[in-house]
Design a protein around this motif. Structure first.
Motif, PDB file in Angstrom:
ATOM      1  N   SER A   1       0.871  -1.168   0.000  1.00 18.21           N
ATOM      2  CA  SER A   1       0.000   0.000   0.000  1.00 18.21           C
ATOM      3  C   SER A   1       0.913   1.224   0.000  1.00 18.21           C
ATOM      4  N   GLN A   2       0.332   2.388  -0.068  1.00 21.84           N
ATOM      5  CA  GLN A   2       1.150   3.595  -0.136  1.00 21.84           C
ATOM      6  C   GLN A   2       2.036   3.765   1.088  1.00 21.84           C
ATOM      7  N   ASP A   3       1.519   3.394   2.249  1.00 22.28           N
ATOM      8  CA  ASP A   3       2.247   3.645   3.501  1.00 22.28           C
ATOM      9  C   ASP A   3       2.896   2.416   4.112  1.00 22.28           C
ATOM     10  N   LEU A   4       2.403   1.234   3.764  1.00 24.59           N
ATOM     11  CA  LEU A   4       2.876   0.028   4.436  1.00 24.59           C
ATOM     12  C   LEU A   4       3.139  -1.109   3.453  1.00 24.59           C
ATOM     13  N   PHE A   5       4.024  -1.999   3.885  1.00 26.31           N
ATOM     14  CA  PHE A   5       4.283  -3.251   3.169  1.00 26.31           C
ATOM     15  C   PHE A   5       3.917  -4.384   4.118  1.00 26.31           C
TER      16      PHE A   5
ATOM     17  N   GLU B   1      10.500   2.081   5.360  1.00 24.16           N
ATOM     18  CA  GLU B   1      11.879   2.190   5.840  1.00 24.16           C
ATOM     19  C   GLU B   1      12.403   0.843   6.335  1.00 24.16           C
ATOM     20  N   ASN B   2      11.478  -0.023   6.750  1.00 25.19           N
ATOM     21  CA  ASN B   2      11.881  -1.321   7.307  1.00 25.19           C
ATOM     22  C   ASN B   2      11.537  -2.498   6.407  1.00 25.19           C
TER      23      ASN B   2
ATOM     24  N   THR C   1       8.501   2.140  -7.887  1.00 24.64           N
ATOM     25  CA  THR C   1       9.816   2.701  -8.205  1.00 24.64           C
ATOM     26  C   THR C   1      10.157   3.925  -7.368  1.00 24.64           C
ATOM     27  N   SER C   2       9.131   4.564  -6.807  1.00 25.74           N
ATOM     28  CA  SER C   2       9.375   5.744  -5.965  1.00 25.74           C
ATOM     29  C   SER C   2       9.801   5.362  -4.550  1.00 25.74           C
ATOM     30  N   LYS C   3       9.819   4.073  -4.251  1.00 27.95           N
ATOM     31  CA  LYS C   3      10.207   3.595  -2.926  1.00 27.95           C
ATOM     32  C   LYS C   3      11.658   3.109  -2.994  1.00 27.95           C
ATOM     33  N   PRO C   4      12.622   3.930  -2.550  1.00 29.50           N
ATOM     34  CA  PRO C   4      14.045   3.550  -2.663  1.00 29.50           C
ATOM     35  C   PRO C   4      14.374   2.231  -1.976  1.00 29.50           C
TER      36      PRO C   4
ATOM     37  N   LEU D   1      15.989  -4.081  -2.415  1.00 27.84           N
ATOM     38  CA  LEU D   1      15.808  -5.459  -1.950  1.00 27.84           C
ATOM     39  C   LEU D   1      16.521  -6.424  -2.895  1.00 27.84           C
ATOM     40  N   PRO D   2      17.250  -7.410  -2.356  1.00 27.95           N
ATOM     41  CA  PRO D   2      17.995  -8.347  -3.202  1.00 27.95           C
ATOM     42  C   PRO D   2      17.129  -9.047  -4.254  1.00 27.95           C
ATOM     43  N   ALA D   3      15.925  -9.450  -3.872  1.00 27.62           N
ATOM     44  CA  ALA D   3      15.046 -10.139  -4.830  1.00 27.62           C
ATOM     45  C   ALA D   3      14.631  -9.207  -5.961  1.00 27.62           C
ATOM     46  N   VAL D   4      14.442  -7.920  -5.628  1.00 27.74           N
ATOM     47  CA  VAL D   4      14.073  -6.947  -6.652  1.00 27.74           C
ATOM     48  C   VAL D   4      15.252  -6.721  -7.596  1.00 27.74           C
TER      49      VAL D   4
END
Length: 343
Positions: A228-232, A270-271, A295-298, A303-306
């Motif tokens: 989601s925009q704020d959470l994974f 961030e986490n 893509t806007s989430k650095p 992430l290694p899988a990405v």
């Protein structure tokens, strides 16, 4: 988790909107009925005699003849379609914003069904009543909670026709398929048709392939995610029919520190690197953000899988027919076969 009305808008709403990637239910007594326990009667072309079907709530739906005016949750309607049973109307994600069929509609011709509701909380009771429904069919993620049937209008809806609910959680893919097949057979489907038996053979071959792939790479870890925009959200594999079955076939999953409800762990962006994973399966529903939009989430990009290009879609709400589930197993098997250890 309880099924009291006061809790459902948050819990069930999260399930529907893609936040709760650990789709399923916590309650015990899973209701994994074998076909001999389906309590169904009726056969192909049998219109005259009485019809009944015992669902996964333990309730028996009864009508004077085999139901013809059937209304179903979109995903269940898609499964029935694969067995040759058509519905008059659907509710749940059916039409995407671009006008095309939602992923949960499968092979349904959405131009030929009445859409009573397309999003969470939407169900046109007046249109439903006007159809003169014989039967309402939906999924069940929580015990006795009818998927996409709004609590606010549930009592009105259930007075208009008998209902059937089939587990989409607290079960595995093969058991869920069997229950959908039981229902289709009771509604007149020829479950011995070549299209069905061929699809079953493909499913069984795919399951064997996935088992072999998982065995060949026992150190690979898979993470189940939804964005989601704020959470994974990272889900616990055993809470959903698909991922529990993949576990049974030998796939190794990241085990998050889930919240009190037991389904998933919510991570800030961030986490998002809290867990190491070689493959990430991402919720493919239209309600969840898709990988190409992240893509806007650095932190996502790091992430290694990405980085390894080992991110694949997850069919979070499978259509429970052999035809639709076989490709799910094949795709995961190929992803594991092609994957490399990332760390």
């Amino acid at each position: 988790m309880r099924t009291a009305r006061v809790s459902r808008p948050t819990r069930r709403g999260l399930l529907a909107m893609g936040g709760a990637v650990g789709l399923g239910a916590v309650l015990a007594a899973c209701g994994d009925s074998d076909s001999k326990d389906s309590g169904s009667t009726g056969s192909k072309g049998a219109d005259a005699g009485p019809w009944s079907f015992k669902d996964d709530r333990g309730q028996t739906a009864e009508t004077k003849s085999v139901p013809k005016n059937i209304v179903a949750f979109t995903g269940v309607a898609a499964a029935l379609h694969d067995y040759g049973v058509e519905v008059k109307a659907v509710f749940g994600p059916t039409k995407a914003p671009n006008g095309k069929a939602d992923v949960q509609a499968g092979d349904l011709d959405i131009s030929k069904v009445e859409i009573l509701g397309n999003v969470w909380g939407e169900f046109n009771v007046e249109k439903y009543a006007a159809l003169g429904p014989d039967l309402l069919v939906t999924a069940m993620w929580e015990k006795d909670a009818l998927w996409y049937v709004p609590d606010a209008s549930k009592d009105k809806i259930l007075k208009l026709a008998p209902s059937v609910a089939l587990w989409a959680a607290q079960t595995t893919i093969p058991k869920a398929i069997q229950r959908h097949e039981d229902l289709a057979a009771s509604l007149g489907a020829d479950v011995k048709a070549k299209t069905v038996t061929d699809a079953k053979a493909r499913f069984e071959k795919a399951a064997a392939r996935l088992r072999a792939a998982a065995k060949s790479k026992p150190n690979l870890k898979v993470m189940i995610g939804s964005a989601s925009q704020d959470l994974f959200y990272v889900s616990l594999a055993k809470m959903s029919a698909d991922t529990l079955y993949f576990q049974e076939l030998g796939v190794k999953f990241v085990e998050p520190k889930v919240d009190a409800a037991g389904f998933f762990e919510s991570l800030s962006w961030e986490n998002v690197d809290k867990y190491g994973a070689d493959i990430i399966m991402m919720d493919n529903r239209s309600s969840a953000l898709q990988p190409e939009t992240l893509t806007s989430k650095p932190t996502w990009a790091q992430l290694p899988a990405v980085k390894a290009g080992q991110v694949i879609p997850r069919t979070t709400e499978p259509i429970y027919s052999y035809d639709k589930c076989a490709p799910i197993l094949e795709d995961l098997a190929k992803a594991i076969e092609d994957a490399k250890k990332t760390g």
